[in-house]
Enzyme design. Structure first.
Site, PDB file in Angstrom:
ATOM      1  N   LYS A  78       5.386   4.068   4.946  1.00 44.81           N
ATOM      2  CA  LYS A  78       4.981   4.041   6.502  1.00 44.81           C
ATOM      3  C   LYS A  78       5.094   2.365   6.500  1.00 44.81           C
ATOM      4  O   LYS A  78       3.953   1.981   6.251  1.00 44.81           O
ATOM      5  CB  LYS A  78       3.541   4.443   6.880  1.00 44.81           C
ATOM      6  CG  LYS A  78       2.584   3.793   7.867  1.00 44.81           C
ATOM      7  CD  LYS A  78       3.048   3.791   9.156  1.00 44.81           C
ATOM      8  CE  LYS A  78       2.176   2.841  10.200  1.00 44.81           C
ATOM      9  NZ  LYS A  78       3.075   1.779  10.433  1.00 44.81           N
TER      10      LYS A  78
ATOM     11  N   GLY B 180      -2.371  -4.901   2.949  1.00 41.06           N
ATOM     12  CA  GLY B 180      -2.634  -5.146   4.599  1.00 41.06           C
ATOM     13  C   GLY B 180      -4.163  -5.715   4.547  1.00 41.06           C
ATOM     14  O   GLY B 180      -4.673  -6.537   3.753  1.00 41.06           O
ATOM     15  N   SER B 181      -4.792  -5.496   5.864  1.00 41.37           N
ATOM     16  CA  SER B 181      -6.144  -6.102   5.948  1.00 41.37           C
ATOM     17  C   SER B 181      -7.294  -5.351   5.278  1.00 41.37           C
ATOM     18  O   SER B 181      -7.001  -4.308   4.983  1.00 41.37           O
ATOM     19  CB  SER B 181      -6.279  -6.148   7.196  1.00 41.37           C
ATOM     20  OG  SER B 181      -6.478  -4.933   7.973  1.00 41.37           O
ATOM     21  N   ASN B 182      -8.258  -6.293   5.261  1.00 37.44           N
ATOM     22  CA  ASN B 182      -9.613  -5.594   4.522  1.00 37.44           C
ATOM     23  C   ASN B 182      -9.931  -4.441   5.407  1.00 37.44           C
ATOM     24  O   ASN B 182     -10.539  -3.415   4.904  1.00 37.44           O
ATOM     25  CB  ASN B 182     -10.681  -6.658   4.185  1.00 37.44           C
ATOM     26  CG  ASN B 182     -10.271  -7.382   2.936  1.00 37.44           C
ATOM     27  OD1 ASN B 182      -9.295  -8.174   3.093  1.00 37.44           O
ATOM     28  ND2 ASN B 182     -11.233  -7.172   2.230  1.00 37.44           N
TER      29      ASN B 182
ATOM     30  N   GLY C  58      -7.823  -1.435   4.987  1.00 35.47           N
ATOM     31  CA  GLY C  58      -8.202  -1.066   3.374  1.00 35.47           C
ATOM     32  C   GLY C  58      -9.275  -0.358   3.002  1.00 35.47           C
ATOM     33  O   GLY C  58      -9.393   0.640   2.350  1.00 35.47           O
TER      34      GLY C  58
ATOM     35  N   GLU D 204      -4.061  -3.723  -1.647  1.00 33.67           N
ATOM     36  CA  GLU D 204      -3.974  -5.037  -1.852  1.00 33.67           C
ATOM     37  C   GLU D 204      -4.128  -5.785  -0.324  1.00 33.67           C
ATOM     38  O   GLU D 204      -3.683  -5.325   0.438  1.00 33.67           O
ATOM     39  CB  GLU D 204      -2.699  -5.790  -2.295  1.00 33.67           C
ATOM     40  CG  GLU D 204      -2.392  -5.413  -3.898  1.00 33.67           C
ATOM     41  CD  GLU D 204      -3.321  -6.191  -4.503  1.00 33.67           C
ATOM     42  OE1 GLU D 204      -3.951  -7.140  -4.029  1.00 33.67           O
ATOM     43  OE2 GLU D 204      -3.585  -5.752  -5.735  1.00 33.67           O
TER      44      GLU D 204
ATOM     45  N   GLN E 250      -1.067 -12.247  16.819  1.00 33.91           N
ATOM     46  CA  GLN E 250      -1.345 -13.249  15.537  1.00 33.91           C
ATOM     47  C   GLN E 250      -1.244 -14.504  16.027  1.00 33.91           C
ATOM     48  O   GLN E 250      -2.344 -15.451  15.387  1.00 33.91           O
ATOM     49  CB  GLN E 250      -0.017 -12.973  14.368  1.00 33.91           C
ATOM     50  CG  GLN E 250      -0.347 -13.508  13.018  1.00 33.91           C
ATOM     51  CD  GLN E 250      -1.602 -12.741  12.538  1.00 33.91           C
ATOM     52  OE1 GLN E 250      -1.710 -11.834  12.490  1.00 33.91           O
ATOM     53  NE2 GLN E 250      -2.359 -13.595  11.542  1.00 33.91           N
TER      54      GLN E 250
ATOM     55  N   GLU F 165     -10.454 -15.414   6.714  1.00 31.82           N
ATOM     56  CA  GLU F 165      -8.946 -15.330   6.584  1.00 31.82           C
ATOM     57  C   GLU F 165      -8.402 -15.843   7.847  1.00 31.82           C
ATOM     58  O   GLU F 165      -8.580 -14.705   8.937  1.00 31.82           O
ATOM     59  CB  GLU F 165      -8.229 -14.051   6.054  1.00 31.82           C
ATOM     60  CG  GLU F 165      -6.531 -14.083   5.975  1.00 31.82           C
ATOM     61  CD  GLU F 165      -5.999 -12.813   5.227  1.00 31.82           C
ATOM     62  OE1 GLU F 165      -6.480 -11.808   5.692  1.00 31.82           O
ATOM     63  OE2 GLU F 165      -5.304 -12.979   4.404  1.00 31.82           O
TER      64      GLU F 165
HETATM   65  P1  NAP Z   1      -2.794  -4.208   9.002  1.00 34.83           P
HETATM   66  O1  NAP Z   1      -3.054  -4.336  10.390  1.00 34.83           O
HETATM   67  O2  NAP Z   1      -3.992  -3.586   7.831  1.00 34.83           O
HETATM   68  O3  NAP Z   1      -1.574  -3.213   8.795  1.00 34.83           O
HETATM   69  C1  NAP Z   1      -0.902  -2.985   7.415  1.00 34.83           C
HETATM   70  C2  NAP Z   1      -0.444  -1.543   7.513  1.00 34.83           C
HETATM   71  O4  NAP Z   1      -1.338  -0.482   7.699  1.00 34.83           O
HETATM   72  C3  NAP Z   1       0.625  -1.536   8.775  1.00 34.83           C
HETATM   73  O5  NAP Z   1       1.638  -0.412   8.125  1.00 34.83           O
HETATM   74  C4  NAP Z   1      -0.259  -0.827   9.596  1.00 34.83           C
HETATM   75  O6  NAP Z   1       0.466   0.000  10.773  1.00 34.83           O
HETATM   76  C5  NAP Z   1      -1.013   0.291   8.726  1.00 34.83           C
HETATM   77  N1  NAP Z   1      -2.107   0.716   9.775  1.00 34.83           N
HETATM   78  C6  NAP Z   1      -2.791   0.191  10.611  1.00 34.83           C
HETATM   79  N2  NAP Z   1      -3.984   1.137  10.688  1.00 34.83           N
HETATM   80  C7  NAP Z   1      -3.987   2.242   9.750  1.00 34.83           C
HETATM   81  C8  NAP Z   1      -4.835   3.115   9.553  1.00 34.83           C
HETATM   82  N3  NAP Z   1      -5.976   3.587  10.393  1.00 34.83           N
HETATM   83  N4  NAP Z   1      -4.661   3.984   8.492  1.00 34.83           N
HETATM   84  C9  NAP Z   1      -3.471   3.570   7.478  1.00 34.83           C
HETATM   85  N5  NAP Z   1      -2.476   2.368   7.975  1.00 34.83           N
HETATM   86  C10 NAP Z   1      -2.588   1.885   8.965  1.00 34.83           C
HETATM   87  O7  NAP Z   1      -2.235  -5.685   8.248  1.00 34.83           O
HETATM   88  P2  NAP Z   1      -1.029  -6.588   8.769  1.00 34.83           P
HETATM   89  O8  NAP Z   1      -1.539  -7.293   9.918  1.00 34.83           O
HETATM   90  O9  NAP Z   1       0.238  -5.758   8.748  1.00 34.83           O
HETATM   91  O10 NAP Z   1      -0.894  -7.351   7.400  1.00 34.83           O
HETATM   92  C11 NAP Z   1      -1.979  -8.827   7.378  1.00 34.83           C
HETATM   93  C12 NAP Z   1      -2.792  -8.598   6.199  1.00 34.83           C
HETATM   94  O11 NAP Z   1      -2.233  -7.984   5.035  1.00 34.83           O
HETATM   95  C13 NAP Z   1      -3.479  -9.907   6.134  1.00 34.83           C
HETATM   96  O12 NAP Z   1      -4.951  -9.728   5.818  1.00 34.83           O
HETATM   97  C14 NAP Z   1      -2.977 -10.203   4.375  1.00 34.83           C
HETATM   98  O13 NAP Z   1      -4.059 -10.909   3.649  1.00 34.83           O
HETATM   99  C15 NAP Z   1      -2.532  -8.959   3.924  1.00 34.83           C
HETATM  100  N6  NAP Z   1      -1.628  -8.884   2.830  1.00 34.83           N
HETATM  101  C16 NAP Z   1      -2.052  -8.796   1.737  1.00 34.83           C
HETATM  102  C17 NAP Z   1      -1.228  -8.799   0.454  1.00 34.83           C
HETATM  103  C18 NAP Z   1      -1.779  -8.751  -0.789  1.00 34.83           C
HETATM  104  O14 NAP Z   1      -0.873  -8.553  -1.776  1.00 34.83           O
HETATM  105  N7  NAP Z   1      -3.117  -8.790  -1.184  1.00 34.83           N
HETATM  106  C19 NAP Z   1      -0.080  -8.994   0.982  1.00 34.83           C
HETATM  107  C20 NAP Z   1       0.677  -9.082   2.134  1.00 34.83           C
HETATM  108  C21 NAP Z   1      -0.339  -8.937   3.212  1.00 34.83           C
HETATM  109  P3  NAP Z   1       0.736  -0.650  11.997  1.00 34.83           P
HETATM  110  O15 NAP Z   1       1.725  -1.888  11.691  1.00 34.83           O
HETATM  111  O16 NAP Z   1       1.743   0.367  12.842  1.00 34.83           O
HETATM  112  O17 NAP Z   1      -0.676  -1.007  12.761  1.00 34.83           O
END
Ligand code: NAP
Length: 487
Positions: free
Chosen positions: A179, A232-234, A237, A254, A335, A389
């Site tokens: 996904k 993705g985001s906390n 997660g 992560e 963003q 963050e």
């Molecule tokens: P995000 O909003 O949490 O989205 C991540 C993924 O989760 C996307 O595919 C999103 O789909 C999906 N998602 C959204 N709601 C969900 C739910 N209820 N259940 C399951 N999946 C769901 O994060 P982002 O904005 O894409 O990424 C930025 C964040 O990622 C930052 O906090 C960054 O620090 C973190 N990050 C961490 C690492 C690491 O290795 N620690 C690496 C890269 C990024 P949609 O796009 O369709 O909403």
């Protein structure tokens, strides 16, 4: 498959070896020029996720039973296919995510290397073999796959992160449902296309794009699912952790960071400035390992701030497809709004920034989400921009009295993804290695910029579960079966 009538390239979902359309679609647009639609994607539903999970379950015995080196050959072929499309993949990434073309190509190279690395694991996949305590007893443990695995990826590394989840999951014999993030689904779609062309059996790889909320919930509830790896985001997660734990799914998370770079008074100033500018601003600060705080020792503080501001003012912001650009746009409007909101909070709490602080407008900027790289100095630990963050090109500089104070400030965060120190003192560097509260450390390098053959991941609130990448990845995507045999 039903394909909409439009000139924009259309990308279907991939379920049970078939390209599957949908009555609903969504677009991804170029964040440097929002007039440009990069692709039109089939918007998957909860029913698609369920179909993908059933297909993955049906394909599992065949894939798990295939000799691992044969699985590796399919990964090698996929790597070769990606290699042939190298330039095109780089350009597509810049158009959908916004990072500069050299950065995008570097990431494509990493994804290809990851597929080759884990393809090679097919001939290793080591278990455990040790002597038994008993006579004429042979003991060993073999690795076995865990089953159907869900992979949820973010937008910021749109090909490397899907690659570093898909390749180890597949080599261990699992079947997968991918996904991707809705703002940058094309890069991971290209990996799925490459695996299809490489001859991966039907049902082994499934791809469903669409709303995270709907698909995420369907994925966590899908009957055959055994594990979920999320980046993705906390916020999301933590939700996955709560829901997936109810079913005792294996979980790997992560998440976010607030990564510090300590600059000690004995640091090589020029190199420290270059490393912090790189880690804070390249990829528009949208790396999970980006430096968002510089913790600078008193003795070098004024010199460092002045030199960093001077260096930052020379960085060129613009369309990442153009030569000479250092920093592309924010990935999307929300963003950009988040970054601008934190900049306003910074101005209120910490005073005027030393440089930047504005959205870029005018020729070449109006159709994109461009923001100036921004530096706030003398930021205090209680200030919002030192704690939360931002995920954009905003750096908070904090003053430290000495090494001890720097360690205290650097570790003063619930996050623990990456951390860096700039110093010429080996003892201090080793003290730092043992005391820094982060999963990824760099010394005299930018805090961002990892390699695929080593464990990757954070500590504290940034991560949960086994590490990704390198040999550590196998521990998430496989289980041991232990055998005691009398002969
Ligand atoms: P995000 O909003 O949490 O989205 C991540 C993924 O989760 C996307 O595919 C999103 O789909 C999906 N998602 C959204 N709601 C969900 C739910 N209820 N259940 C399951 N999946 C769901 O994060 P982002 O904005 O894409 O990424 C930025 C964040 O990622 C930052 O906090 C960054 O620090 C973190 N990050 C961490 C690492 C690491 O290795 N620690 C690496 C890269 C990024 P949609 O796009 O369709 O909403």
């Amino acid at each position: 498959m039903s394909t909409p009538q439009t000139d924009t390239p259309f990308f279907a979902n991939y379920i049970n070896g078939e390209w599957v359309g949908s009555s609903k679609t969504f677009e991804n647009r170029n964040p440097a020029n929002t007039d440009e639609v990069v692709g039109l994607f089939a918007k998957g539903s909860a029913a698609d996720v369920e179909a993908a999970a059933q297909a993955a379950a049906a394909a599992l015995p065949g894939w798990a039973g295939m000799p691992a080196p044969a699985r590796g050959n399919i990964l090698f072929k996929a790597a070769d296919i990606l290699e042939k499309k190298f330039d095109r993949l780089g350009a597509e990434m810049t158009r959908e995510e916004g990072k500069t073309l050299p950065e995008a190509k570097g990431e494509v190279r990493r994804a290809i290397n990851i597929f080759r690395y884990f393809g090679g694991e097919g001939s290793r996949l080591n278990g455990v073999m040790v002597p038994s305590e008993r006579e004429r007893v042979h003991v060993f443990a073999i690795r076995k796959p865990i089953g159907v695995v869900g992979l949820v990826t973010p937008w910021n590394f749109p090909i490397a992160i899907p690659a570093w989840k898909m390749a180890p999951a597949l080599i261990c014999g699992n079947t997968i449902i991918v996904k991707p993030a809705s703002v940058s689904p094309l890069c991971s779609w290209r990996i799925v296309e490459a695996l299809h062309e490489a001859g991966v059996p039907k049902g082994v790889v499934n791809f469903v794009a669409g709303s995270g909320g709907e698909l995420g919930e369907a994925l966590v509830k899908a009957g055959p699912l055994k594990a979920i790896s999320f980046t993705g985001s906390n916020e999301i997660g933590n939700w996955i952790h709560a829901e997936a734990s109810k079913r005792r799914l294996r979980i790997q998370l992560e998440m976010g960071g607030k990564n510090p770079t300590i600059v000690l008074a004995d640091a090589d100033l020029k190199s420290a400035v270059e490393n912090v500018a790189n880690a804070a601003f390249f990829s528009t600060g949208q790396k999970c390992t980006a430096t968002s705080r510089a913790v600078v020792e008193d003795g070098i503080y004024d010199q460092f701030v002045e030199a960093l501001v001077e260096r930052t003012k020379k960085l060129k912001v613009g369309d990442g497809m153009k030569a000479g650009i250092d920093i592309g746009p924010c990935v999307e409007k929300s963003q950009l709004d988040t970054v601008l909101r934190y900049i306003e909070i910074g101005k209120k709490e910490c005073g005027a920034p030393k440089c930047g602080g504005n959205r870029l407008t005018g020729d070449g900027y109006d159709k994109g989400y461009f923001v100036e790289p921004t530096i706030f100095a003398d930021v205090q630990p209680e200030h919002t921009i030192a704690r939360e963050e931002i995920f954009g090109p905003v750096l908070a500089i904090q003053r430290a009295k000495d090494f001890e104070d720097a360690m205290r400030l650097a570790n003063n965060t619930p996050f623990g993804l990456s951390s860096s120190i700039q110093t010429t003192n080996l003892s201090r560097a080793m003290d730092y290695v043992y005391r820094a509260e982060a999963g990824l450390l760099t010394i005299n390098l930018p805090s961002a910029g990892v390699e695929y053959q080593l464990p990757f991941g954070g500590t504290k609130d940034s991560s949960f579960g086994p590490k990704e990448q390198g040999p550590a990845a196998l521990d998430f995507y496989s289980d041991f079966k232990t055998v005691y045999m009398k002969y």
